[in-house]
Design a protein around this motif. Structure first.
Motif, PDB file in Angstrom:
ATOM      1  N   LEU A  66      10.028  14.687  -4.902  1.00 11.16           N
ATOM      2  CA  LEU A  66       8.836  14.113  -4.069  1.00 11.16           C
ATOM      3  C   LEU A  66       7.586  14.542  -4.513  1.00 11.16           C
ATOM      4  N   PHE A  67       7.559  16.148  -4.490  1.00 14.44           N
ATOM      5  CA  PHE A  67       6.380  16.943  -4.704  1.00 14.44           C
ATOM      6  C   PHE A  67       5.776  16.370  -6.049  1.00 14.44           C
ATOM      7  N   ASP A  68       6.591  16.554  -7.021  1.00 15.63           N
ATOM      8  CA  ASP A  68       6.177  15.816  -8.469  1.00 15.63           C
ATOM      9  C   ASP A  68       5.296  14.375  -8.303  1.00 15.63           C
ATOM     10  N   PHE A  69       6.082  13.905  -7.562  1.00 13.13           N
ATOM     11  CA  PHE A  69       5.723  12.159  -7.451  1.00 13.13           C
ATOM     12  C   PHE A  69       4.297  12.349  -6.687  1.00 13.13           C
ATOM     13  N   ILE A  70       4.151  12.883  -5.691  1.00 15.01           N
ATOM     14  CA  ILE A  70       2.991  12.948  -4.946  1.00 15.01           C
ATOM     15  C   ILE A  70       1.811  13.261  -5.870  1.00 15.01           C
ATOM     16  N   GLU A  71       1.931  14.524  -6.574  1.00 13.39           N
ATOM     17  CA  GLU A  71       0.890  15.118  -7.450  1.00 13.39           C
ATOM     18  C   GLU A  71       0.685  14.250  -8.318  1.00 13.39           C
ATOM     19  N   GLN A  72       1.526  13.492  -9.105  1.00 13.50           N
ATOM     20  CA  GLN A  72       1.222  12.476  -9.971  1.00 13.50           C
ATOM     21  C   GLN A  72       0.404  11.201  -9.355  1.00 13.50           C
ATOM     22  N   ARG A  73       0.762  10.790  -8.247  1.00 13.95           N
ATOM     23  CA  ARG A  73       0.038   9.454  -7.560  1.00 13.95           C
ATOM     24  C   ARG A  73      -1.385  10.041  -7.218  1.00 13.95           C
ATOM     25  N   LEU A 114      11.894  -0.767  -5.353  1.00 15.65           N
ATOM     26  CA  LEU A 114      11.736   0.498  -6.299  1.00 15.65           C
ATOM     27  C   LEU A 114      10.711  -0.017  -7.299  1.00 15.65           C
ATOM     28  N   ALA A 115      11.035  -1.383  -7.855  1.00 18.58           N
ATOM     29  CA  ALA A 115      10.312  -1.908  -8.701  1.00 18.58           C
ATOM     30  C   ALA A 115       8.784  -2.437  -8.011  1.00 18.58           C
ATOM     31  N   SER A 116       8.755  -2.354  -6.802  1.00 16.25           N
ATOM     32  CA  SER A 116       7.336  -2.749  -6.307  1.00 16.25           C
ATOM     33  C   SER A 116       6.417  -1.453  -6.228  1.00 16.25           C
ATOM     34  N   THR A 117       7.102  -0.263  -5.625  1.00 16.47           N
ATOM     35  CA  THR A 117       6.590   1.086  -5.436  1.00 16.47           C
ATOM     36  C   THR A 117       6.424   1.938  -6.894  1.00 16.47           C
ATOM     37  N   ASN A 118       7.384   1.577  -7.474  1.00 13.67           N
ATOM     38  CA  ASN A 118       7.529   2.453  -8.976  1.00 13.67           C
ATOM     39  C   ASN A 118       7.783   3.978  -8.436  1.00 13.67           C
ATOM     40  N   GLN A 119       8.212   4.165  -7.351  1.00 17.11           N
ATOM     41  CA  GLN A 119       8.750   5.531  -7.060  1.00 17.11           C
ATOM     42  C   GLN A 119      10.106   6.026  -7.627  1.00 17.11           C
ATOM     43  N   PRO A 120      10.422   7.239  -7.757  1.00 12.37           N
ATOM     44  CA  PRO A 120      11.578   7.621  -8.073  1.00 12.37           C
ATOM     45  C   PRO A 120      12.759   7.286  -7.201  1.00 12.37           C
ATOM     46  N   SER A 121      14.018   6.799  -7.679  1.00  8.21           N
ATOM     47  CA  SER A 121      15.211   6.644  -7.198  1.00  8.21           C
ATOM     48  C   SER A 121      15.654   7.722  -6.541  1.00  8.21           C
ATOM     49  N   PHE A 122      15.291   9.004  -6.798  1.00  5.61           N
ATOM     50  CA  PHE A 122      16.115  10.409  -6.528  1.00  5.61           C
ATOM     51  C   PHE A 122      17.607  10.164  -6.686  1.00  5.61           C
ATOM     52  N   LEU A 123      18.131   9.424  -7.572  1.00  5.92           N
ATOM     53  CA  LEU A 123      19.532   9.182  -7.725  1.00  5.92           C
ATOM     54  C   LEU A 123      19.818   9.384  -8.943  1.00  5.92           C
ATOM     55  N   ASN A 124      21.029  10.153  -9.112  1.00  5.05           N
ATOM     56  CA  ASN A 124      21.788  10.096 -10.476  1.00  5.05           C
ATOM     57  C   ASN A 124      22.839   9.236 -10.645  1.00  5.05           C
ATOM     58  N   SER A 166      19.196   6.384   1.240  1.00  4.70           N
ATOM     59  CA  SER A 166      18.840   7.036  -0.118  1.00  4.70           C
ATOM     60  C   SER A 166      18.694   8.588   0.148  1.00  4.70           C
ATOM     61  N   PRO A 167      19.481   9.175  -0.412  1.00  6.59           N
ATOM     62  CA  PRO A 167      18.966  10.884  -0.485  1.00  6.59           C
ATOM     63  C   PRO A 167      17.878  10.896  -1.288  1.00  6.59           C
ATOM     64  N   PHE A 168      17.159  11.995  -0.993  1.00  8.14           N
ATOM     65  CA  PHE A 168      15.799  12.258  -1.756  1.00  8.14           C
ATOM     66  C   PHE A 168      15.854  14.055  -1.921  1.00  8.14           C
ATOM     67  N   TYR A 169      14.926  14.481  -2.844  1.00  6.60           N
ATOM     68  CA  TYR A 169      14.788  15.793  -2.800  1.00  6.60           C
ATOM     69  C   TYR A 169      13.319  16.202  -3.120  1.00  6.60           C
ATOM     70  N   LEU A 170      12.615  17.290  -2.737  1.00  2.00           N
ATOM     71  CA  LEU A 170      11.563  17.673  -2.813  1.00  2.00           C
ATOM     72  C   LEU A 170      11.175  18.393  -4.138  1.00  2.00           C
ATOM     73  N   GLU A 171      11.772  19.591  -4.475  1.00  5.70           N
ATOM     74  CA  GLU A 171      11.221  20.198  -5.531  1.00  5.70           C
ATOM     75  C   GLU A 171      11.768  19.675  -6.990  1.00  5.70           C
ATOM     76  N   GLY A 172      11.392  20.278  -7.976  1.00  7.32           N
ATOM     77  CA  GLY A 172      11.660  20.265  -9.309  1.00  7.32           C
ATOM     78  C   GLY A 172      11.216  18.689 -10.056  1.00  7.32           C
ATOM     79  N   ARG A 173      11.789  18.581 -11.107  1.00 11.63           N
ATOM     80  CA  ARG A 173      11.476  17.443 -11.894  1.00 11.63           C
ATOM     81  C   ARG A 173      12.018  16.355 -11.052  1.00 11.63           C
ATOM     82  N   ASP A 187       0.870  -1.093  -0.211  1.00 12.29           N
ATOM     83  CA  ASP A 187       0.037  -0.012  -0.182  1.00 12.29           C
ATOM     84  C   ASP A 187       0.740   1.358   0.165  1.00 12.29           C
ATOM     85  N   VAL A 188       2.222   1.114   0.157  1.00 13.11           N
ATOM     86  CA  VAL A 188       3.280   2.336   0.017  1.00 13.11           C
ATOM     87  C   VAL A 188       3.458   2.833  -1.241  1.00 13.11           C
ATOM     88  N   ASP A 189       3.269   4.106  -1.405  1.00 14.50           N
ATOM     89  CA  ASP A 189       3.862   4.642  -2.727  1.00 14.50           C
ATOM     90  C   ASP A 189       5.369   5.047  -2.794  1.00 14.50           C
TER      91      ASP A 189
END
Ligand SMILES: Nc1ncnc2c1ncn2[C@@H]1O[C@H](COP(=O)(O)OP(=O)(O)OP(=O)(O)O)[C@@H](O)[C@H]1O
Ligand SMILES: O=P(O)(O)OC[C@H]1O[C@](O)(CO)[C@@H](O)[C@@H]1O
Ligand SMILES: [Mg+2]
Length: 527
Positions: A351-358, A496-506, A341-348, A332-334
């Motif tokens: 996390l914000f983008d991803f929340i909006e998409q879900r 990552l494959a299960s949630t299909n979330q961004p990896s936030f990594l380059n 795993s570092p993450f970031y909120l704004e921009g392409r 049930d977790v998106d």
């Protein structure tokens, strides 16, 4: 150089004594040489003075290296520093429980491989001594005076371990002199002891917490060993996490320095699963299971309203295992955020983008965040806050509240979107419960292995499963590195494959993590 070397095959404990010639000189150059003995290859560490190139100290390491690359990372034995210690036949020989067991005693040749995925031509690699009862014991049952102490944070199953040490000592070895040290390390010198019998501990596995109470800080090696000596204790069972195991190593060293016939056994405990080498820590499965209740609640709440966002904060200081496994178990977790795993909120791709998409796709979403994630972001909002607990562990800033506020602000102020935020913080609830059935079994094995090891005269060891087989592991091996989620391992990819979330990594982040991860994982197994 005239070295007196015991044959590793001449007694049940083949670890070798350190040969001390002169330990005063401090400017030492360690040089490694190999020595063949009894068709085995031991490493000898020669410490040579930089000034006059004189041999200061020669030490046979606890590693046995064979030609085929078989390495045994051995644990110390009391006879290393007390060579004349008498041994006795193991009373289990007459035990009803073991009467029809094919092979009651573990052979001194048995070892457990650290890596079981190997290629045809690679060296056999690192092994640990297999845990279990030995033919000979180094304590007479009626002369054993054991003690148990629990330190650090809580974890489901501590009471089961206490219970099974008491019952194991009593039922298997006829020991009836067992003390409980109350309130962690400082309890050795500041509290009265409590007498532990099978009757006293009979029901404690049904309760969460620790029957003996616990604490952080207060490790004073000399005071603790003085107290152990004063009370005539000769077996010390220490249940605790990485900090506790470091403390146990110091106690063992001091005991060795004083030449005392005292076995020191560590039982690793950590809700965060951050202890290296062992497969996983007890109570971890129970905690992951309990976390499902919080995630379910967040999901139910979020899917019952418009644009519902559920956030669940779970424990995990430096290691995101609880969050990762709770996410994988739930479905049930998106999005799962962990310290590794570092993450970031704004921009392409943020996390914000991803929340909006879900929210657009599903109308709701659930985020699981480990308490140690994104600490650097929270710190930017709270400069100068750098508190530590009594053990010196950094106190974490509240990522859950911070993230909740950031998401709310973004959607109301920037996106002008109404979202329904439901924040759940079950932090202590997942570790304050009794252990589930499988953890109870695991705790029983840990406790019995610790008892067999101490009775057999091993000391300065930690017990735990390595590739599902219980082993005696040198304490330093479990404290020198922290077990963390490796972003380059398959388990994180599975998430990552299960949630299909961004990896936030380059790719450069991945490379960096690979290097750090490779160093950290030298001693750790991934689940
Ligand atoms: N480096 C160390 N040397 C000696 N003692 C230590 C060391 N680190 C911690 N300790 C002692 O070990 C005990 C427990 O340590 P800590 O509070 O860090 O918890 P822990 O054992 O790591 O468990 P957890 O992190 O899972 O809660 C404390 O009494 C602390 O004083
Ligand atoms: O019990 P305390 O001192 O609040 O510590 C909480 C910490 O202990 C742990 O549970 C480890 O035992 C961490 O996950 C958590 O950050
Ligand atoms: Mg710790």
């Amino acid at each position: 150089m005239d070295l007196l070397i015991h044959s590793p095959l001449s007694r049940s404990s083949p670890s070798l004594s350190p040969f001390l010639f002169n330990s005063k000189n401090t400017t030492l150059n360690p040089v490694f040489h190999s020595l063949n003995f009894d068709s085995r290859n031991f490493q000898i560490k020669l410490l040579v003075s930089r000034q006059n190139h004189q041999l200061i100290r020669a030490q046979v390491s606890d590693q046995i290296v064979n030609d085929d690359g078989f390495v045994l990372e051995d644990v110390p034995h009391l006879t290393n520093f007390l060579p004349d210690l008498p041994s006795y036949p193991n009373p289990l020989q007459k035990s009803q429980a073991y009467a029809i067991v094919k092979k009651t005693f573990v052979s001194s040749e048995d070892s457990v491989a650290q890596n079981i995925v190997v290629q045809k031509d690679t060296p056999r690699g690192v092994h640990f001594r297999r845990a279990g009862p030995r033919e000979k014991v180094y304590f007479k049952s009626d002369e054993v005076r054991a003690c148990i102490v629990t330190c650090g944070g809580l974890c489901p199953g501590i009471n089961t371990v206490i219970r099974e040490i008491v019952c194991g000592l009593n039922y298997m070895y006829g020991v009836d002199n067992i003390l409980g040290i109350e309130g962690g390390y400082k309890g050795f010198y500041s509290r009265n002891t409590t007498t532990l019998t099978p009757k006293v501990v009979n029901d404690i596995h049904k309760r969460g917490g620790t029957f003996l109470c616990t604490s952080r800080g207060g490790h004073d090696t000399n005071k603790i060993v003085d107290n152990i000596q004063d009370r005539g204790i000769n077996q010390v069972y220490i249940i605790g996490g990485d900090g506790t195991q470091r403390g146990a190593a110091l106690i063992y060293k001091e005991v060795e320095k004083r030449g005392l016939p005292i076995a020191v056994a560590g039982i690793p405990k950590t809700i965060d699963n951050d202890i290296a080498v062992i497969d996983k820590s007890f109570g971890f499965d129970t905690a992951v299971e309990e976390a499902q209740r919080a995630i379910n609640a967040a999901h139910v709440e979020a899917e019952s309203v418009e644009n519902g966002v559920g956030i669940v904060k779970l424990m995990g200081r430096y290691s995101g295992f609880i969050a990762m496994f709770a996410t994988l178990a739930s479905r049930d977790v998106d999005c799962c955020l962990i310290p590794e795993s570092p993450f970031y909120l704004e921009g392409r791709g943020g996390l914000f983008d991803f929340i909006e998409q879900r929210l657009k796709e599903n109308g709701h979403m659930v985020i699981v965040v480990a308490e140690g994630a994104g600490q650097e972001y929270v710190a930017q909002n709270m400069p100068g806050v750098d508190e530590k607990d009594a053990s010196g562990n950094r106190l974490l800033l509240d990522i859950g509240l911070w993230l909740t506020q950031k998401i709310k602000d973004h959607f109301s102020k920037v996106r002008k979107m109404t979202i329904n935020m439901k924040y759940i913080d079950p932090t202590y609830m997942i570790r304050a419960i009794p252990s589930n059935a499988s953890d109870n079994i695991y705790c029983t094995l840990l406790a019995q292995s610790a008892v067999h090891g101490a009775m057999a005269g091993y000391t300065g060891f930690t017990v735990g499963p390595v590739n599902s087989r219980h082993a005696y592991i040198p304490i330093a091996r479990v404290t020198e590195a922290t077990n963390t989620v490796k972003l380059t391992d398959r388990m994180w990819a599975r998430l990552l494959a299960s949630t299909n979330q961004p990896s936030f990594l380059n790719s450069s982040d991945v490379l960096q993590n690979d290097i750090t991860g490779a160093i950290n994982s030298m001693n750790s197994n991934s689940i």
